[in-house]
Design an enzyme around this catalytic site. Structure first.
Site, mmCIF file in Angstrom:
data_model
loop_
_atom_site.group_PDB
_atom_site.id
_atom_site.type_symbol
_atom_site.label_atom_id
_atom_site.label_comp_id
_atom_site.label_asym_id
_atom_site.label_seq_id
_atom_site.Cartn_x
_atom_site.Cartn_y
_atom_site.Cartn_z
ATOM 1 N N GLY A 221 -24.468 41.204 -46.090
ATOM 2 C CA GLY A 221 -24.106 40.087 -45.228
ATOM 3 C C GLY A 221 -22.725 40.272 -44.623
ATOM 4 O O GLY A 221 -22.289 41.387 -44.331
ATOM 5 N N SER A 222 -22.009 39.177 -44.474
ATOM 6 C CA SER A 222 -20.754 39.210 -43.723
ATOM 7 C C SER A 222 -19.621 39.943 -44.425
ATOM 8 O O SER A 222 -18.594 40.212 -43.799
ATOM 9 C CB SER A 222 -20.318 37.780 -43.401
#
Length: 489
Positions: A221-222
């Site tokens: 993810g981020s």
């Protein structure tokens, strides 16, 4: 001799020749492999007849052998484990059914058969002293490990956490949840129960036998935006103040639109956003645009510099085997854009993401992770002692400084996505992540970071499986507790 008898004789001699070749192959070339085969129960039985060296953490034995035989009987050594479920993913277990973890990776040292112990063994034979295995000392910090373990247990979470000393590569914490108590499967006096317990663990859908810290791959993810930002600076000459389009919705020629992931549905009111602000608030659309701007090769190369995509045969071992993390070269904009925010085909272990944080913390230089600090002979003489070594120079020192400044905003700015990782009185650099997992399953929630930001002593990565919340609220508090165990000593 008639023809049929002659043919039978030749055939019989050929069979004997094949048999002799097979025996020669097995006894001469395959002997070591068969001896070390974990399914060889004779090997396990031999372990029980001699004292095995302890596995130690901070000078305390967390795995050791104890003679449980009656006084009149032959020695029978039972492996004992302390710490319950907390250390099992690392120490592993020695059992009739399986040998795992450090028990397996350092088996020859622990059982005393390693060539490096040959002189000691010869001396023991001469003096009549009972031979013992070596002591294997681990790098784990008990307070860091306990902080991570308690965070998962108290929250009822599944997932993993890894903590590194960014200056040396020493693994300070390696938590995997759920876990199990090694004592439940190690009994030498009630083997049937031990085997049944192991089979039950194997069949558990929550996979307590899996070391998630080193062997499970997750979409990062981020948290992967740190890698994307590094690539933008290194390959495109970007600075924290460089801007790129940050629309509320990003359209692709192929594939679904990409929304940003910030509250209110906008990154910068739909206007171009700076790289620093995009990291601070974790903007999806701008970071996807950075990935497409640099191209798939540059992004993949930067990930490789951090440890992704290891060449075949060069996979990381600590000495436990580590599942390779992947960030392949993408050419389709829809896939590449999503790769830039840690989705698509990007997969990482918690150890890999801890290495990303540690590399930034250490001025761009990643130190090779390791679990075994030293090995001592039974007379306390040093057999081996790990010396820190460079794994890679992931980014330049100036790029690492820029990344650190941006990651500090994540935990300190009012609209930062990772304020849950902040430590009072200590500046923390961090990055949150919320990773989609496909279908109707809840998201994975991440936090990576290091502290103190200006003189790092610990780097961490925490992932909560299917937490369904945010990295800042679920994973960051566990990371904070692990960092506090070092920086608030």
């Amino acid at each position: 001799m008639n023809t049929p008898i002659r043919r039978l004789s030749v055939f019989t001699m050929a069979l004997f020749a094949v048999l002799m070749l097979n025996l020669t192959w097995i006894q001469g070339f395959r002997a070591d492999a068969l001896i070390e085969d974990p399914l060889n129960t004779r090997q396990y039985s031999e372990h029980l007849s001699r004292p095995r060296g302890p596995i130690e953490i901070a000078g305390e034995s967390v795995a050791f052998s104890e003679n449980v035989a009656e006084e009149s009987g032959s020695p029978l050594y039972q492996r004992q484990y302390t710490g319950g479920e907390m250390y099992t993913p690392v120490t592993g277990v020695l059992s009739v059914y399986s040998t795992t973890g450090i028990e397996s990776a350092e088996n020859s040292l622990l059982d005393g058969t390693d060539d490096r112990l040959a002189v000691r063994n010869f001396r023991d034979i001469i003096t009549g002293r009972e031979p013992e295995g070596a002591r294997v000392g681990l790098t784990l910090d008990p307070e860091v490990q306990e902080a991570g373990f308690d965070g998962f247990r108290d929250g009822g979470f599944q997932g993993a956490a890894v903590a590194l000393d960014p200056n040396t590569g020493a693994i300070l914490g390696a938590v995997s949840a759920p876990s199990y108590d090694a004592n439940d499967v190690a009994s030498v006096t009630d083997r049937d129960t031990a085997v049944n317990n192991f089979v039950e663990l194997e069949q558990d859908p929550d996979q307590p036998l899996l070391n998630r810290a080193f062997n499970e791959l997750y979409p990062p993810g981020s948290t992967f935006k740190v890698v994307t930002a590094a690539a933008a600076i290194e390959s495109l000459g970007a600075t924290p103040e460089s801007t790129i389009d940050a629309p509320d919705l990003l359209d692709f020629a192929n594939g679904p639109v990409l929304p940003n992931a910030t509250p209110g549905g906008t990154c910068n009111g739909g206007q171009p956003d700076t790289l620093a602000h995009s990291i601070q608030i974790s903007c999806n659309t701008s970071m996807a645009n950075w990935a497409m701007e640099m191209g798939g090769q540059a992004l993949s190369d930067q990930a490789s510099a951090f440890g992704f995509n290891p060449p075949e045969g060069e996979e990381l071992q600590v000495p436990l085997s580590v599942e390779p993390s992947l960030a392949p070269v993408e050419t389709d904009d829809s896939i590449l854009g999503r790769a830039g925010i840690g989705q698509s085909n990007v997969q990482a272990t918690p150890l890999q993401m801890a290495m990303v944080a540690a590399g930034v913390a250490n001025g761009g230089e990643i130190m090779r992770p390791y679990l075994v600090d030293s090995v001592l002979d039974s007379d306390m003489s040093v057999v081996t002692e790990t010396q820190p070594e460079t794994f890679s120079q992931a980014v330049s020192a100036s790029t690492a400084e820029d990344l650190t400044d941006m990651m500090v905003l994540v935990t300190t700015a009012p609209e930062g996505s990772g304020t849950g990782g902040a430590i009072s009185g200590t500046e923390v650099a961090g990055k949150t992540g919320t990773a989609e997992t496909g279908g109707d399953q809840a998201t994975h929630n991440w936090f990576i970071g290091f502290a103190p930001a200006d003189d790092p002593e610990i780097a961490v990565a925490v992932v909560i499986e299917h937490g369904g919340g945010s990295g800042g609220t679920l994973a960051a508090p566990i990371a904070r507790a692990m960092m506090e165990a070092v920086v608030l000593e």
